[in-house]
Write a protein that holds these residues in place. Structure first.
Motif, short mmCIF file in Angstrom:
data_model
loop_
_atom_site.label_atom_id
_atom_site.label_comp_id
_atom_site.label_asym_id
_atom_site.label_seq_id
_atom_site.Cartn_x
_atom_site.Cartn_y
_atom_site.Cartn_z
N MET A 135 1.03 -1.29 0.21
CA MET A 135 -0.20 0.08 0.20
C MET A 135 0.76 1.62 0.11
SD MET A 135 -2.38 0.88 2.40
CE MET A 135 -3.42 -0.69 2.93
N GLN A 136 0.21 1.99 -1.11
CA GLN A 136 1.45 3.38 -0.99
C GLN A 136 0.20 4.48 -0.76
OE1 GLN A 136 3.57 2.26 -4.78
NE2 GLN A 136 5.43 3.02 -4.06
N PHE A 137 0.76 5.39 0.26
CA PHE A 137 0.39 6.88 0.93
C PHE A 137 1.55 7.41 1.08
CE2 PHE A 137 -0.09 5.78 5.39
CZ PHE A 137 0.26 3.94 5.25
N HIS A 138 1.23 8.55 1.82
CA HIS A 138 2.19 9.62 2.10
C HIS A 138 3.15 10.34 0.81
CE1 HIS A 138 1.60 8.94 6.05
NE2 HIS A 138 2.48 7.80 6.62
N HIS A 139 2.38 9.84 -0.35
CA HIS A 139 3.08 11.08 -1.62
C HIS A 139 2.72 12.11 -1.96
CE1 HIS A 139 3.23 10.06 -6.25
NE2 HIS A 139 4.03 10.10 -5.54
N GLY A 188 1.79 14.02 0.31
CA GLY A 188 1.97 14.98 1.67
C GLY A 188 1.79 13.95 2.91
N TYR A 189 1.81 14.04 4.12
CA TYR A 189 1.84 13.11 5.51
C TYR A 189 0.14 12.68 5.39
CZ TYR A 189 2.62 10.92 9.68
OH TYR A 189 2.20 9.83 10.51
N SER A 196 -2.47 11.79 7.95
CA SER A 196 -2.69 10.74 9.45
C SER A 196 -3.51 9.43 9.20
CB SER A 196 -2.90 12.27 10.39
OG SER A 196 -2.18 11.52 11.51
N GLY A 197 -4.40 9.79 9.26
CA GLY A 197 -5.64 8.83 9.67
C GLY A 197 -5.29 7.36 8.45
N ASP A 198 -6.53 6.90 7.87
CA ASP A 198 -6.88 5.40 7.27
C ASP A 198 -6.66 6.22 5.49
OD1 ASP A 198 -7.59 3.29 6.16
OD2 ASP A 198 -9.60 3.25 7.21
N PRO A 199 -5.03 5.96 5.66
CA PRO A 199 -5.07 5.58 3.94
C PRO A 199 -5.99 4.73 3.04
CG PRO A 199 -3.37 3.65 5.47
CD PRO A 199 -4.49 4.24 5.90
N ARG A 200 -6.58 4.24 3.33
CA ARG A 200 -7.57 4.12 2.73
C ARG A 200 -8.23 4.99 2.32
NH1 ARG A 200 -6.00 0.28 6.32
NH2 ARG A 200 -5.60 -1.78 6.33
#
Lengths: 643, 643
Positions: free
Chosen positions: A1-5, A7-8, A10-14
């Protein structure tokens, strides 16, 4: 699962950031929409989840019911569907919640006491050996919940409009929104109101009695029902030892297909109510639940069930019907289809091979990216004609398979040559019900199998069968295919020739062409202001072990810098695994091979890396070049890494 | 996952029906509570999730922050914590979301160019070989989110009271609610208001500067900080090849502990800022982020990082301190503890072994079921004294381990005998940081290891190490331990002797005793109106293969009929697996053995099935008999199956 891409997070990346139509999406149905989905069943909700990934498209889903589905309907989840859930981000949750099928057992009359049943065979479920995804049973309501969540959490923030009934449509010949759809509010504050919505496209997933199908004059062809079944979701106490195992029971007294359900207690039973007389006129549908339970007990003899709760029950007559064409374009015409049929609206059959929901979802998956590509200007409208062309034959195969299976299931014990016959059929045909036998034929989106031998394990036209690789950046063993999300992007997998990263190689030349040539798909079809991988997600798999691959020497194509921060993407570079070697497992050429995979996970083409023109030609047939300069991306794409 | 047990559940089965205090739970903090948890960190939120399973207990959580944690703090998740998440129902989701550690790499000075770093070793992460759960990195905020969800979805419907600061407490000697807690609203509509809440018990999880600790006069003992570290969560572009691998870097210029984070881009770096002068007076904490980044670049030479976003950063000084006792009972007194300390409130240390959050969660897990058992009348108040007795030594071991590890991490390269020394320490001590070395000593809840040889693989006092078995009812291969949820129940695993189900055997006699004897734990300690497995969840594992076990011949103890519908529970009967044979894997006696496991998953006792008196005696020391007739359950428990 890629996220923070971007910017940060904080919550559920889904939960993806809202965008486009998803920002301030109106609660009320607008007068004009791009796509109107009719029905919130498996096909419709998958389509909603898919189109939520295209937030610039205005998608609405109308559903006659006042709210979410609560009870009943389908429950069989084939491995291909779990694979699909993986792409939508909820496979691990539904696997944890569902009943996992390990065995299917078969019961028949005891030769010595034929009025008693005995177990004649235990058969391992086909999913055990067919891939990494299990074969599940879980109520359709939960599948819809998960798709609804994915639709709501996507950038388009799509939620169904409940309590809205479809009453008819007219396809006009002109206009931006040529489909005039007539609707009626049947629940909620506007109950009783009628209104009209103009749509660019309509997708009818409104069930076996589809009014969308009627509205476009399509015919549902096939045999009429001749056989009735009772179905019930029940909790019981019983001495039947296989209560928690899927069973086919062929007794003197009749037949049961027995399906354990999620949660450890509930089961679904399909109980054979026998042939239906020609003049029955659906009276069989009024069979009371007590009669169905009594019939079940008769079949199960000497075992009994004491029913504690009937969660849901129904009686239905088996028909096998398929619609002649899945869109509104008359045979012989080449105009753009405006209305599509999906799921039970265009194929109905028995429930007993556990196929309906699965094939319906694949209808939605097939249609979703095509609508997305056309409506975002990536692909020509002609792409939409491939929907019916691809899915109608699949439905026909399904009907044929199910007819055979349900006829076998309804046979009398003495009609079998041996007690093993049913079990043998089940095992022999397992690829089909798994959902993995669908084979699309050559078209604008499915190449000719000229170079198939370079990647024998990735048959063109079949779904991409994932295999394990090692992610170079962190040494994790991962499934190559699981990185691909249902985000509408094409995947291009470059399997490297033998040279190491940094050495001159066929791969290196191909990568340079992809990145720099004016006729490369990236240059021609990726919008100038988009990330370099916005349309084509290109990955490499090396033959070396992960620690032998020097990341800095990998062609920049595979380590692009994207997103608002221009961050390096580390997850496009892979190595063959020390356990499963994907080159062996999928019979890949050691001289390198390029495998093109569609957004719905079907293999579109297999080419040697040298045949860049063939690759360029393939995409030229599917996609529309971005506004001039056509080769705006030649040289260095805006955010691509430079070596 | 078992559900539909109380009737059909249409929605998410993870949302349990509200009960007791969870029905109409007031939004406002009441004047009297059973348990007041101070702080919503990992210990506090696990405790909330645990107590939500005891809906008759009034639990509130006060948290000074105005809302959920957004940034920073801990991120290392040890395998034992993932095992714990499994018991709380969210392991598969957090695993999908987190960074999975496959390797830890070590870097040191290049012998030829000592100002440059080179990779000196690649080490497989210990989690790879230690069990079925991975070693993860994910922000503490997400861990708290998942526990908050479990707390809110439990029958008690617990949600934290945010914006409420703890200011002090007084433990009175008398009264039902002897702890007077002083609070102040620091956010929300009542901001500025002070008030008093009366509690039966207070659990202080309010961090390193714990005011609960101060209020009960406990001392935080240990060395003062002598060494400062900068920590930052950053996205960067870099040529450092191990950006996505956990690394310890010991350069001439200083040290970095490098931790890739969830999502594929972000990493956390701990950057050594060197020893702190005695008269520094915390000025080091004002080190600007630019100086920390510059230091990181100095250490990484010849590689560089170009920081794109700093999501969070901080500077801290390493201290190693542990509180003398984790409750408010003076040494030598045997009064009931009323106030407990958990997490950083009673043990503080460096962040670099990735232990803090993990040990804190186990504090909460240890305390939760004890409070639950005492407050529901199952156990005497004396049980609560075991909390400090068990957890304080664990904290002391943690401090000792972390001191060694952080001293190693802060060494100069020339202080190592070989570049391998750090890597060797990491591998050699891996059981400890996994969280699996905790060993509770004999007490009222931990038996003497008199019969340990009957189950050598389940050491008494250690956490129950699950193994694969086959569930008889459906033939699925499952992990025996994963069926156990954090529901406050004791687990009793009966590993059968060699006889088959239905034959006379030691197992059969034991099961009959458990079910029928007036002094069996079930008869003595299970409330009359409760399900037979409400307090003791008893399972059997046969030595035969699953298809050789006839379910109907299994003693009724293992197939009870429970819940409002009196449904048979099919998931208490197991068989040794064809792959992993639990009898071999855990060195279990082929003559049968009974293994007792606490609600927090620690092995409490190992006994031969013949020693029913010893089993009765053990529970007599932990539990309070239900109101007379003491043996109300002798004969047939209300809802137990009869054979």
């Amino acid at each position: 699962m890629q996220f923070h891409h971007q910017g940060y997070v904080s919550g559920d990346p889904r939960v993806l950031p809202a965008a486009g139509e998803g920002i301030d999406r109106p609660a009320d149905l607008p007068d004009e929409v791009d796509v109107l989905v009719v029905g919130s069943g498996p096909a419709g909700m998958l389509l909603a989840a898919q189109l939520s990934q295209y937030p610039d498209i205005r998608t609405r889903v109308v559903e006659q019911r006042a709210g979410r589905l609560v009870l009943g309907q389908a429950d069989g989840i084939q491995p291909r569907s779990v694979e699909t859930f993986q792409a939508f981000g909820f496979a691990e949750r539904i696997v944890a919640e569902a009943y996992n099928i390990a065995y299917m057992n078969f019961w028949g009359p005891d030769p010595e006491n034929p009025q008693n049943i005995v177990r004649t065979s235990r058969t391992e479920d086909y999913a055990k050996h067919i891939g990494e995804f299990p074969h599940l049973i879980v109520n359709q309501a939960r599948v819809l919940d998960y798709f609804a969540e994915a639709a709501a959490n996507g950038p388009g923030r799509i939620v169904p409009d409940y309590g809205v009934e479809f009453t008819g449509l007219t396809v006009h010949e002109e206009g931006e929104h040529p489909v005039e759809v007539r609707l009626r509010y049947v629940a909620g504050p506007r109950k009783g109101e009628e209104r009209t919505v103009q749509a660019k496209y309509v997708a009818g997933g409104d069930g076996a009695k589809s009014r969308v199908r009627d509205a476009i004059g399509r015919k549902h062809l096939g045999e009429f029902a001749r056989h009735a079944w009772g179905v019930m979701d029940v909790t019981v106490n019983t001495d039947f030892p296989d209560w928690r195992i899927k069973c086919a029971i062929n007794a003197e007294a009749g037949n049961i297909l027995h399906i354990p359900r999620e949660g450890g207690y509930l089961c679904r039973m399909y109980i054979d109510l026998g042939p239906v007389a020609d003049d029955d006129n659906h009276r069989v549908r009024e069979t009371p639940i007590d009669a169905i339970i009594a019939k079940a007990n008769e079949i199960l003899h000497p075992y009994t069930i004491e029913v504690k709760q009937v969660a849901w029950s129904s009686v239905y007559e088996v028909g096998h019907r398929v619609t002649d064409k899945f869109d509104d374009v008359p045979e012989g015409s080449d105009r753009t289809p405006r209305v599509f049929l999906m799921g039970d609206a265009c194929h109905t059959h028995s429930a007993k091979a556990g196929q309906g929901m699965n094939v319906s979802m694949q209808d939605g998956f097939n249609l979703g990216w095509k609508l997305g590509s056309v409506l975002t200007g990536r692909s020509p409208e002609s792409l939409l004609a491939t929907y019916s062309a691809e899915r109608q034959p699949v439905a026909q195969e399904l009907i044929d398979f199910d007819r055979e299976w349900s006829q076998l299931m309804a046979r009398k014990p003495e009609e079998f040559e041996s007690p093993q016959e049913l079990a043998d059929f089940y095992v022999r045909t397992s690829d089909f019900p798994s959902g993995f036998l669908t084979q699309y034929t050559p078209s604008m989106i499915t190449g000719e199998a000229v170079h198939q031998e370079l990647a024998a394990g990735f048959p063109i036209g079949r779904r991409f069968k994932s295999a394990e690789v090692v992610r170079v950046c962190d040494g994790n063993v991962v499934h190559l295919g699981h990185h691909a999300r249902a985000d509408g992007r094409w995947r291009i997998y470059a399997f490297a020739d033998a040279a190491a990263a940094g050495e001159a190689s066929a791969l290196d030349s191909w990568a340079q062409w992809m990145q720099d040539a004016p006729n490369s798909p990236i240059a021609r079809f990726t919008p100038q202001d988009a990330d370099v991988d916005a349309v084509f997600d290109v990955k490499v798999v090396y033959q070396q072990t992960y620690d032998e691959v020097e990341f800095a020497k990998v062609p920049p194509l595979f380590r692009p810098q994207t997103g608002p921060l221009g961050l390096t993407d580390w997850e496009k570079v892979y190595a063959a695994g020390p356990g499963e070697d994907i080159f062996e497992a999928r019979e890949l050429s050691r001289s390198g091979v390029v495998v093109v995979v569609r957004p719905d996970q079907y293999v579109a083409h297999v080419l040697p890396p040298e045949q860049t023109d063939a690759l360029a030609d393939f995409f030229a047939g599917v996609m529309i070049p971005v506004p001039s300069p056509a080769n705006a991306r030649s040289g260095a794409p805006k955010t691509a890494a430079t070596s």
